[in-house]
Scaffold this motif. Structure first.
Motif, short mmCIF file in Angstrom:
data_model
loop_
_atom_site.label_atom_id
_atom_site.label_comp_id
_atom_site.label_asym_id
_atom_site.label_seq_id
_atom_site.Cartn_x
_atom_site.Cartn_y
_atom_site.Cartn_z
N ILE A 129 4.35 12.58 -7.43
CA ILE A 129 5.04 13.58 -6.60
C ILE A 129 3.99 14.46 -5.96
O ILE A 129 3.07 14.94 -6.63
CB ILE A 129 6.03 14.42 -7.42
CG1 ILE A 129 7.20 13.54 -7.89
CG2 ILE A 129 6.54 15.60 -6.62
CD1 ILE A 129 8.23 14.28 -8.70
N VAL A 130 4.14 14.66 -4.65
CA VAL A 130 3.23 15.52 -3.89
C VAL A 130 4.03 16.73 -3.42
O VAL A 130 5.01 16.58 -2.67
CB VAL A 130 2.62 14.77 -2.69
CG1 VAL A 130 1.76 15.70 -1.86
CG2 VAL A 130 1.81 13.57 -3.18
N GLU A 131 3.62 17.92 -3.86
CA GLU A 131 4.27 19.15 -3.41
C GLU A 131 3.69 19.55 -2.07
O GLU A 131 2.46 19.67 -1.93
CB GLU A 131 4.06 20.26 -4.45
CG GLU A 131 4.96 21.45 -4.25
CD GLU A 131 4.87 22.43 -5.40
OE1 GLU A 131 4.09 23.39 -5.29
OE2 GLU A 131 5.56 22.20 -6.42
N SER A 132 4.58 19.77 -1.08
CA SER A 132 4.09 19.93 0.28
C SER A 132 4.94 20.91 1.08
O SER A 132 6.17 20.95 0.94
CB SER A 132 4.10 18.56 0.98
OG SER A 132 3.85 18.66 2.34
N ARG A 133 4.25 21.71 1.94
CA ARG A 133 4.97 22.56 2.87
C ARG A 133 5.65 21.74 3.95
O ARG A 133 6.70 22.11 4.46
CB ARG A 133 4.01 23.57 3.50
CG ARG A 133 3.52 24.65 2.55
CD ARG A 133 2.56 25.59 3.23
NE ARG A 133 1.33 24.90 3.62
CZ ARG A 133 0.31 25.50 4.24
NH1 ARG A 133 0.38 26.80 4.55
NH2 ARG A 133 -0.77 24.81 4.54
N ILE A 178 0.87 -1.17 0.00
CA ILE A 178 0.00 0.00 0.00
C ILE A 178 0.91 1.22 0.00
O ILE A 178 1.70 1.43 0.92
CB ILE A 178 -0.93 0.01 1.22
CG1 ILE A 178 -1.84 -1.22 1.20
CG2 ILE A 178 -1.75 1.29 1.26
CD1 ILE A 178 -2.72 -1.35 2.42
N VAL A 179 0.81 2.04 -1.03
CA VAL A 179 1.68 3.20 -1.20
C VAL A 179 0.91 4.44 -0.75
O VAL A 179 -0.17 4.72 -1.27
CB VAL A 179 2.15 3.34 -2.66
CG1 VAL A 179 3.17 4.46 -2.79
CG2 VAL A 179 2.74 2.02 -3.16
N THR A 180 1.47 5.16 0.21
CA THR A 180 0.81 6.33 0.78
C THR A 180 1.66 7.57 0.57
O THR A 180 2.85 7.49 0.25
CB THR A 180 0.56 6.12 2.28
OG1 THR A 180 1.83 5.99 2.95
CG2 THR A 180 -0.28 4.88 2.53
N ALA A 181 1.04 8.71 0.82
CA ALA A 181 1.75 9.99 0.81
C ALA A 181 2.36 10.21 2.18
O ALA A 181 1.67 10.13 3.20
CB ALA A 181 0.79 11.12 0.46
N ARG A 182 3.65 10.48 2.25
CA ARG A 182 4.33 10.67 3.53
C ARG A 182 4.14 12.08 4.08
O ARG A 182 4.54 12.35 5.21
CB ARG A 182 5.81 10.36 3.36
CG ARG A 182 6.10 8.97 2.84
CD ARG A 182 5.54 7.91 3.79
NE ARG A 182 5.71 6.57 3.27
CZ ARG A 182 6.81 5.84 3.42
NH1 ARG A 182 7.85 6.35 4.05
NH2 ARG A 182 6.87 4.62 2.93
N ALA A 183 3.57 12.95 3.30
CA ALA A 183 3.32 14.32 3.74
C ALA A 183 2.11 14.85 3.01
O ALA A 183 1.82 14.44 1.88
CB ALA A 183 4.54 15.21 3.49
N GLY A 184 1.37 15.77 3.66
CA GLY A 184 0.21 16.34 3.04
C GLY A 184 0.58 17.39 2.00
O GLY A 184 1.57 18.11 2.15
N ASP A 206 15.05 19.13 -4.49
CA ASP A 206 14.85 20.56 -4.30
C ASP A 206 14.10 20.88 -3.02
O ASP A 206 13.93 22.05 -2.66
CB ASP A 206 14.11 21.16 -5.50
CG ASP A 206 12.76 20.49 -5.75
OD1 ASP A 206 12.33 19.66 -4.91
OD2 ASP A 206 12.13 20.78 -6.78
N GLY A 207 13.62 19.84 -2.31
CA GLY A 207 12.95 20.06 -1.04
C GLY A 207 11.53 20.58 -1.15
O GLY A 207 10.93 20.94 -0.13
N ARG A 208 10.93 20.58 -2.32
CA ARG A 208 9.59 21.15 -2.48
C ARG A 208 8.48 20.12 -2.31
O ARG A 208 7.32 20.49 -2.10
CB ARG A 208 9.46 21.79 -3.86
CG ARG A 208 10.41 22.94 -4.11
CD ARG A 208 10.22 23.53 -5.48
NE ARG A 208 8.83 23.94 -5.70
CZ ARG A 208 8.41 24.43 -6.87
NH1 ARG A 208 9.23 24.55 -7.90
NH2 ARG A 208 7.14 24.81 -7.00
N GLY A 209 8.80 18.84 -2.41
CA GLY A 209 7.76 17.83 -2.32
C GLY A 209 8.32 16.49 -1.90
O GLY A 209 9.51 16.36 -1.57
N VAL A 210 7.43 15.50 -1.90
CA VAL A 210 7.84 14.14 -1.56
C VAL A 210 7.53 13.24 -2.74
O VAL A 210 6.58 13.47 -3.50
CB VAL A 210 7.10 13.63 -0.30
CG1 VAL A 210 7.52 14.43 0.92
CG2 VAL A 210 5.60 13.69 -0.48
#
Length: 391
Positions: free
Chosen positions: A127-131, A99-105, A200-204
């Motif tokens: 790719i999820v772009e996240s603060r 099960i593959v999940t997003a590690r950050a919102g 680049d640190g912008r997403g996960v």
């Protein structure tokens, strides 16, 4: 004398004409290819080849057997009392589905894979772009800088201590600060690695931990997802297991390593082995679960199958059990079709008990022989067709 000479010449001419006609007829009878004798010689090889096959044999090549959909099975000893027939389901093994999940919102900015696509281990799915990812990356950078500064302070205190300028307590304090800063840097690095933060640190990066195919997806481009939200499911069809429900009494007869036969919906069979039997019963079905390992077969998780378990502590019987579809009526007697080099041969058998679509063969069949199971009625039809042609 002239009339007599004319009659003599007429008789000679008639004899010559009669001889010519007779010779032409003889030549036609011996050389005409459409004569009955010639026809018999041309069809003799076909009749001889047909006569070579016994009346109880169906001549079929391997390709024709495959095209007809005739499925064969190698029979083994063991009566109905020795078999445990159960309904089962194919499931992914614990290491065969992820099960593959997003590690950050954050918002989904890129999607690389869709339903059914092949995936490699560690390959990016989206790719999820996240603060949160930016904060994790900043913490990693800050922790690394602090560790570097603490290491330089430790080196300076060591130099001053050797020069007897600084007290020992200052050196010990610098050592503690350097160790704490290094530990914090490792924590921040592990956190960034666990979140799979981009360079680049912008997403996960949403990546698959195993190789396989995408079996489920719940993601849309631009959608905002919460942390630990399930986005994909990846399964490897080679890493599967079969879970069969068995009654309490039957569960006590099973042991790890017992042989099992899996019957697929298309009529094929696959060999399996019992890996384990749950020691407790299900609260809903009041049945134990036998877990089977299957090797050399790629089955789809969720597929419903039927299994025949052959417990090592089951009843001993010399009878052979076959599917009911394998038994056909030939000349008013029960028969099965045994695989031969030419095709199949009808073998008359004596039947015993019947249960759950299976029937015992008391006599007429030996263990290790290969018989036709699915579409065996086609062989019966071929056999009847051959008998009709002979008549």
């Amino acid at each position: 004398m002239i009339p007599q000479d004319k009659r003599l010449l007429g008789g000679v001419a008639g004899a010559v004409l009669l001889a010519a006609v007779g010779g032409f007829s003889v030549a036609r009878c011996t050389s005409d290819p459409s004569a009955p004798g010639a026809t018999g010689n041309a069809s003799a090889p076909a009749e001889e080849a047909k006569a070579e096959a016994p009346s109880d044999t169906v001549v079929m090549t391997a390709e024709r057997i495959k095209n007809a959909g005739v499925v064969t099975e190698t029979v083994k000893s063991g009566g109905l009392g020795a078999e445990i027939v159960s309904q089962a389901i194919v499931t992914a093994s614990p290491s065969g589905e992820a099960i593959v999940t997003a590690r950050a919102g954050g918002a989904v900015t890129r999607i690389f894979k869709r339903l059914g696509d092949p995936v490699g281990a560690g390959e990016a799915l989206a790719i999820v772009e996240s603060r949160d990812a930016a904060q994790i990356a900043a913490d990693r950078t800050a922790a690394a800088a602090k560790a570097n500064l603490a290491q330089k302070g430790l080196a300076r205190e060591q130099y001053l201590y050797k020069q007897k300028v600084s007290a020992r307590v200052d050196l010990e304090r610098a050592q503690a600060e350097a160790q704490a800063a290094a530990a914090e840097a490792r924590r921040a690095q592990v956190a960034a690695g666990a979140a799979n933060v981009t360079r680049d640190g912008r997403g996960v990066i949403v990546a698959s931990p195993i190789a396989g195919r995408v079996t489920a997806e719940n993601v849309s481009l631009g959608a905002f997802v919460q942390p630990e939200t399930e986005l994909f499911r990846v399964a490897d069809p080679r890493l599967i297991q079969i879970e069969a429900a068995v009654g309490p009494a039957d569960a006590q007869r099973l042991s790890a390593g017992d042989r099992a036969i899996v019957e697929l919906p298309d009529g094929r069979t696959v060999d399996a082995r019992v890996r384990a039997v749950t020691p407790t019963l299900s609260g809903e079905t009041r049945a134990a679960t036998a877990v089977l390992d299957v090797s050399g077969a790629a089955l789809q998780p969720g597929l419903a199958v039927r299994v025949r378990l052959l417990p090592s502590r089951g009843d001993i019987s010399s009878s052979i059990v076959v599917p009911e579809d394998a038994v056909q009526t030939v000349d008013g007697r029960d028969a099965v079709f045994v695989r031969t080099q030419q095709g199949f041969r009808a073998r008359f058998v004596t039947l015993g008990q019947r249960s759950a679509g299976r029937v015992e063969i008391v006599s007429g069949l030996a263990a290790g022989q290969q018989i036709a199971t699915k579409n065996a009625f086609l062989l019966k039809a071929e056999l009847g067709k051959g008998a009709g042609e002979e008549e």
